[in-house]
Write an enzyme that holds these catalytic residues in place. Structure first.
Site, PDB file in Angstrom:
ATOM      1  N   LYS A  12     -36.544  19.206 -25.563  1.00  0.00           N
ATOM      2  CA  LYS A  12     -36.941  18.378 -24.361  1.00  0.00           C
ATOM      3  C   LYS A  12     -36.754  16.690 -24.470  1.00  0.00           C
ATOM      4  CE  LYS A  12     -40.452  21.481 -22.471  1.00  0.00           C
ATOM      5  NZ  LYS A  12     -41.840  21.547 -22.147  1.00  0.00           N
ATOM      6  N   TYR A  52     -38.131  24.651 -12.806  1.00  0.00           N
ATOM      7  CA  TYR A  52     -39.302  25.020 -13.211  1.00  0.00           C
ATOM      8  C   TYR A  52     -40.138  25.605 -11.841  1.00  0.00           C
ATOM      9  CZ  TYR A  52     -40.021  23.436 -17.986  1.00  0.00           C
ATOM     10  OH  TYR A  52     -40.319  23.127 -19.268  1.00  0.00           O
ATOM     11  N   PHE A  60     -49.846  20.646 -12.786  1.00  0.00           N
ATOM     12  CA  PHE A  60     -48.985  19.439 -13.469  1.00  0.00           C
ATOM     13  C   PHE A  60     -47.508  19.579 -13.117  1.00  0.00           C
ATOM     14  CE2 PHE A  60     -49.651  23.859 -15.616  1.00  0.00           C
ATOM     15  CZ  PHE A  60     -48.226  24.185 -15.744  1.00  0.00           C
ATOM     16  N   ARG A  88     -40.408  32.233 -29.013  1.00  0.00           N
ATOM     17  CA  ARG A  88     -41.723  31.837 -28.652  1.00  0.00           C
ATOM     18  C   ARG A  88     -42.656  31.595 -29.962  1.00  0.00           C
ATOM     19  NH1 ARG A  88     -42.515  29.900 -23.548  1.00  0.00           N
ATOM     20  NH2 ARG A  88     -44.697  30.138 -24.243  1.00  0.00           N
ATOM     21  N   THR A  94     -48.399  26.236 -26.374  1.00  0.00           N
ATOM     22  CA  THR A  94     -48.024  25.129 -25.338  1.00  0.00           C
ATOM     23  C   THR A  94     -48.544  23.816 -25.814  1.00  0.00           C
ATOM     24  OG1 THR A  94     -47.963  26.915 -23.869  1.00  0.00           O
ATOM     25  CG2 THR A  94     -47.883  24.657 -23.007  1.00  0.00           C
ATOM     26  N   ASN A 115     -44.072  18.470 -25.458  1.00  0.00           N
ATOM     27  CA  ASN A 115     -44.067  19.565 -26.603  1.00  0.00           C
ATOM     28  C   ASN A 115     -42.865  20.140 -26.988  1.00  0.00           C
ATOM     29  OD1 ASN A 115     -43.255  20.991 -24.495  1.00  0.00           O
ATOM     30  ND2 ASN A 115     -45.440  22.098 -24.531  1.00  0.00           N
ATOM     31  N   HIS A 118     -38.726  24.321 -24.889  1.00  0.00           N
ATOM     32  CA  HIS A 118     -38.973  24.971 -23.943  1.00  0.00           C
ATOM     33  C   HIS A 118     -38.185  26.489 -24.539  1.00  0.00           C
ATOM     34  CE1 HIS A 118     -39.034  27.512 -20.202  1.00  0.00           C
ATOM     35  NE2 HIS A 118     -37.719  27.754 -20.544  1.00  0.00           N
ATOM     36  N   GLU A 129     -32.663  31.899 -16.549  1.00  0.00           N
ATOM     37  CA  GLU A 129     -32.779  30.552 -17.077  1.00  0.00           C
ATOM     38  C   GLU A 129     -31.298  30.251 -17.990  1.00  0.00           C
ATOM     39  OE1 GLU A 129     -37.419  29.931 -17.909  1.00  0.00           O
ATOM     40  OE2 GLU A 129     -36.259  30.114 -19.428  1.00  0.00           O
TER      41      GLU A 129
END
Ligand code: UDP
Ligand code: MG
Length: 136
Positions: A12, A52, A60, A88, A94, A115, A118, A129
């Site tokens: 990100k 998203y 959010f 993950r 998160t 964070n 993704h 994705e």
């Protein structure tokens, strides 16, 4: 190799900006996830909103889409045994405050929105994705 999977990872804007891409990729390679393809890009807010869209009802959502389009990101296809779950685990929770020691979000995450990474959360989402960013 049993259960060879592919998943989508995104570095990100907060992490690209701090030049953390190589550090994050080395965590993947140390954990037997190989980068099959990667590219750096700067998406529009509309593209972020499409990516998203599963979160469109969340409070959010708007901020999330603004954030993902706020600067360059690096998207990559990771491949390895149980790649979806493995990624993950390496990412951590998160909210970086809740992430375990050694995870990417614990090491580099700034806040629940910034964070750093993704990762796809299921085989179906991983396919969708990967297609979103790497349709050929
Ligand atoms: N997010 C946020 N506020 C929240 C929950 C999530 O800004 O209260 C952001 C955060 O950047 C997260 C993304 O929305 O990475 C997607 O949320 P999800 O629950 O899918 O978390 P993830 O799968 O990224 O751990
Ligand atoms: Mg998610």
């Amino acid at each position: 190799m049993s259960n060879l999977e592919r998943t989508l990872s995104i570095i990100k804007p907060d992490a690209v900006e701090r030049n953390l891409s190589e550090n994050i990729k080395s965590i993947f390679s140390k954990n037997n996830l190989s980068v099959l393809d990667s590219k750096k890009l700067h998406i529009s807010k509309d593209e972020a909103a499409e990516f998203y869209k599963v979160h469109q009802s969340k409070p959010f959502y708007d901020q999330l889409c603004s954030y993902l389009s706020s600067g360059p990101i690096e998207v990559m296809i990771l491949e390895g045994k149980n790649a979806i779950t493995k990624n993950r685990e390496l990412m951590g929770a998160t909210d970086p405050k809740n992430a375990k020691e050694g995870t990417i979000r614990k090491l580099y995450g700034i806040s629940i929105d910034k964070n750093s990474v993704h990762g796809s959360d299921s085989p179906d989402n991983a396919k969708a994705e990967i297609n979103f960013f790497f349709r050929k």
